[in-house]
Design a protein around this motif. Structure first.
Motif, short mmCIF file in Angstrom:
data_model
loop_
_atom_site.label_atom_id
_atom_site.label_comp_id
_atom_site.label_asym_id
_atom_site.label_seq_id
_atom_site.Cartn_x
_atom_site.Cartn_y
_atom_site.Cartn_z
N LEU A 14 -0.58 -17.04 -12.49
CA LEU A 14 -0.59 -17.37 -10.79
C LEU A 14 -2.25 -16.95 -10.66
O LEU A 14 -2.76 -18.24 -9.61
CB LEU A 14 0.14 -16.49 -10.07
CG LEU A 14 1.72 -16.93 -10.16
CD1 LEU A 14 2.60 -15.99 -9.59
CD2 LEU A 14 1.85 -18.15 -9.66
N GLU A 15 -2.85 -16.21 -11.03
CA GLU A 15 -4.17 -15.81 -10.86
C GLU A 15 -5.09 -17.10 -11.46
O GLU A 15 -6.18 -17.56 -10.62
CB GLU A 15 -4.42 -14.60 -11.28
CG GLU A 15 -4.11 -13.36 -10.58
CD GLU A 15 -4.46 -12.24 -11.28
OE1 GLU A 15 -4.70 -11.96 -12.54
OE2 GLU A 15 -4.20 -10.91 -10.81
N ASN A 16 -4.84 -17.60 -12.16
CA ASN A 16 -5.45 -18.83 -12.81
C ASN A 16 -5.41 -19.97 -12.19
O ASN A 16 -6.31 -20.84 -12.03
CB ASN A 16 -5.16 -18.90 -14.27
CG ASN A 16 -5.45 -17.92 -15.36
OD1 ASN A 16 -6.34 -17.29 -14.89
ND2 ASN A 16 -4.73 -17.90 -16.58
N LEU A 17 -4.20 -20.04 -11.23
CA LEU A 17 -4.11 -21.15 -10.22
C LEU A 17 -5.03 -21.13 -9.21
O LEU A 17 -5.50 -22.08 -8.56
CB LEU A 17 -2.57 -21.44 -9.88
CG LEU A 17 -1.51 -21.83 -10.62
CD1 LEU A 17 -0.10 -21.87 -10.02
CD2 LEU A 17 -1.93 -23.42 -10.92
N GLY A 18 -5.49 -19.99 -8.79
CA GLY A 18 -6.58 -19.76 -7.82
C GLY A 18 -5.88 -19.87 -6.38
O GLY A 18 -6.38 -20.37 -5.25
N ILE A 19 -4.36 -19.98 -6.25
CA ILE A 19 -3.86 -20.05 -4.96
C ILE A 19 -3.14 -18.83 -4.53
O ILE A 19 -2.60 -18.02 -5.55
CB ILE A 19 -2.80 -21.16 -5.04
CG1 ILE A 19 -3.20 -22.45 -5.44
CG2 ILE A 19 -1.88 -21.26 -3.91
CD1 ILE A 19 -2.40 -23.54 -5.64
#
Length: 458
Positions: A327-332
Motif C-alpha cells: 500500500l505504501e508503494n501505491l502512494g495513496i
C-alpha cells in the motif's frame, strides 16, 4: 462586438426551476423590456406601475386564451440579481403550461437565454466578481454540508478578497517599476528590491498555501472515492453494510462472493464519501473472479483513500507487514483495519501491536466511530473547520500555479539583477494570472467556457 452589445441588451427568458413536472415552475425574464413584455401577457395588476419587490396574482393570456393562473414577482433595476429589470412568473409545474408561456413571451419580444446568461449578466453589471459567479453554480450543485459551506464562503467573497489583497500589493510595486522605466536614463530606484523580494516571498507563501488546499477543496466539492479492499472474507461487504446501515452487499462465508465492485455514498460530518466494496484480492483460476480482482486493483489506483481490511483471525503479522508495504508503494492514503477482533484472543492481538490498525468487528458494528474519525483525519477536515480559505475550483488552482511560477521568475530576476523591463514583465504576468481569477482580466472565450457550464435558467 456590435452583435455582443445587441445581445446583452435583449430581454432573455428561461425556466429557472428544474425541468420536469412539479407543483410550480418559475419562469425568469431579465432585460430592459422584461416588465413591458410580461405586462402584455399578464392580466391583473398593471406591472408598469408596480413597485419593485412586489408579487401580484393574475392570469397569463394569449389573446383571449387563459394559459394559467400565476404569481408575478417584479424586481426593478438595479435592485435585482442581474441589476436589470427582472420578472419571475410562478406558474403550475406542467411542462405544457411552461412551454406555452415561454413560447408566448418569446413571441412577445423576449429571446431564450443561453446557459448561465442570467449570472453572466450579473457579473458584467458588477453584481459580483468571477469567483463569486462561479460559486453560484457550486452552491446549486452542493450536496453536502462542507460543499455548501465552501461555495457560500466563496459566493460571499472570501476567496476574492484574499486574491484581490494580494494583487493590490503587487500592483503598487509594478507601478513603481514602470515608473523607473520612464526614468531609465537617470538611474533612479523607486521600488526597493529588498522590499519587493520580501513582498514576493510573502505572496508566494499565501499562494502556496492556497495551492496546497486544492486537494481538500476537491474532496469537499466532489467527494472522496474510498475503496474497501482486502483478501476474500476479510469482512469488506460487512463493513460497507455497517457504514451504510443497510444490506447493500451480499455477505457470505464463501470466498469470492463479491466479483464486481459495489458502491454507495455516505456523508460523514459534511463530507461525501463514495465507498466502493471490491472483490477480494487473491490469485484465482476463476475467470470471472479474476476480472473482479483486476478491477479492484484498478479502483485502488484511482482512489483518494483505501480502507484495507485484514482478517485478524486468519492473517499473520508478517502478512500484514507485507500488505502495508504494498500500500505504501501505491502512494495513496490508506487506513489498515483489523477486523473480527471478537474472534481472537488478547495474546493474538498483541502480535499486531506494532502496526497502526483500527481494531473492530464489522459484524456487530463495534468501533465504527474510531474508523470514521480516522477517515476524517486523513482528509484534513480540521483545516476546513478553522475557516481557512479553500480552493475548490480547478481554474483557480491552475491560475495560482501560473502566478507562483511568475513570482518565482521575479525572485530569480531580482537575484540575477535583470533589467527593469524584464522584471516588470514577470510582475505583469503574475498580475495577469491573479486578474484571471477575479475577472479583472477576461476574454469572451473564458466567460463562455465558465457560464456555458451553468444551467439555462441561472
Amino acid at each position: 462586438m456590435k452583435n455582443e452589445i445587441a445581445s446583452s441588451q435583449d430581454t432573455i427568458v428561461a425556466l429557472a426551476t428544474p425541468a420536469g413536472i412539479g407543483a410550480i415552475g418559475v419562469i425568469r425574464l431579465s432585460g430592459n423590456n422584461a416588465i413591458t413584455i410580461s405586462n402584455e401577457v399578464f392580466k391583473g395588476k398593471d406591472l408598469s406601475k408596480a413597485a419593485s419587490h412586489t408579487i401580484h396574482f393574475g392570469t397569463i393570456r394569449d389573446g383571449e386564451k387563459v394559459l394559467d393562473e400565476v404569481l408575478v414577482s417584479v424586481f426593478i433595476a438595479p435592485k435585482s440579481f442581474t441589476k436589470e429589470n427582472v420578472v419571475e412568473i410562478s406558474c403550475h409545474g406542467s411542462n405544457y403550461i411552461i412551454r406555452q408561456i415561454i413560447q408566448l413571451l418569446v413571441k412577445t419580444g423576449a429571446r431564450l437565454a443561453q446557459p448561465g446568461e442570467f449570472t453572466k449578466r450579473a457579473f458584467l453589471h458588477g453584481q459580483f466578481d468571477l469567483p463569486q459567479a462561479e460559486a453560484v453554480a457550486d452552491l446549486i450543485a452542493a450536496d453536502s454540508e462542507a460543499a455548501h459551506k465552501a461555495a457560500l464562503n466563496q459566493m460571499r467573497g472570501g476567496f476574492s478578497q484574499e486574491i484581490s489583497a494580494l494583487r493590490e500589493k503587487l500592483i503598487h510595486f509594478a507601478s513603481m517599476i514602470e515608473l523607473e522605466l520612464d526614468f531609465g536614463e537617470e538611474d533612479v530606484e523607486f521600488a526597493s528590491r529588498e522590499a519587493l523580494h520580501a513582498l514576493v516571498n510573502e505572496l508566494k507563501a499565501v499562494i502556496t498555501s492556497l495551492i496546497a488546499s486544492f486537494d481538500l477543496g476537491n474532496v469537499i466539492k466532489n467527494g472522496v472515492p474510498t475503496v474497501i479492499a482486502g483478501k476474500p472474507n476479510a469482512g469488506k461487504s460487512t463493513l460497507l453494510n455497517a457504514l451504510l446501515n443497510e444490506e447493500k452487499a451480499i455477505v457470505s462465508d464463501i470466498p469470492g462472493t463479491t466479483r464486481d465492485f459495489i458502491e454507495d455514498e455516505i456523508n460523514i460530518e459534511g463530507i461525501s464519501f463514495r465507498f466502493i466494496d471490491t472483490a477480494g484480492l487473491r490469485d484465482t483460476t476463476d475467470e470471472i473472479e479474476a476480472i473482479g480482482v483486476e478491477r479492484t486493483q484498478e479502483k485502488m489506483k484511482q482512489a483518494s483513500l483505501i480502507i484495507y481490511m485484514v482478517d485478524l483471525a486468519a492473517a499473520s503479522p508478517v502478512e500484514v507487514g507485507q500488505e502495508i508495504n504494498r500500500l505504501e508503494n501505491l502512494g495513496i492514503p490508506f487506513i489498515m483495519v483489523g477486523n473480527k477482533v471478537d474472534r481472537v484472543s488478547t495474546d493474538q492481538l498483541e502480535a499486531f501491536n506494532t502496526f497502526d490498525l483500527i481494531l473492530l468487528s464489522a459484524l456487530d458494528k463495534a468501533s465504527l466511530e474510531s474508523l470514521r474519525q480516522k477517515i476524517l483525519e486523513i482528509v484534513h477536515l480540521d483545516s476546513f473547520k478553522t475557516g481557512n480559505t479553500i480552493v475548490t475550483n480547478l481554474r483557480h488552482y491552475e491560475s495560482l500555479l501560473k502566478t507562483k511560477q511568475a513570482l518565482d521568475d521575479v525572485i530569480q530576476g531580482i537575484n540575477n539583477q535583470v533589467t527593469n523591463d524584464l522584471l516588470a514583465l514577470d510582475i505583469r504576468t503574475a498580475l495577469h494570472h491573479l486578474g484571471e481569477i477575479t475577472g479583472d482580466i477576461t476574454t469572451d472565450d473564458l466567460l463562455a467556457n465558465i457560464f456555458g457550464k451553468f444551467c439555462i435558467g441561472k
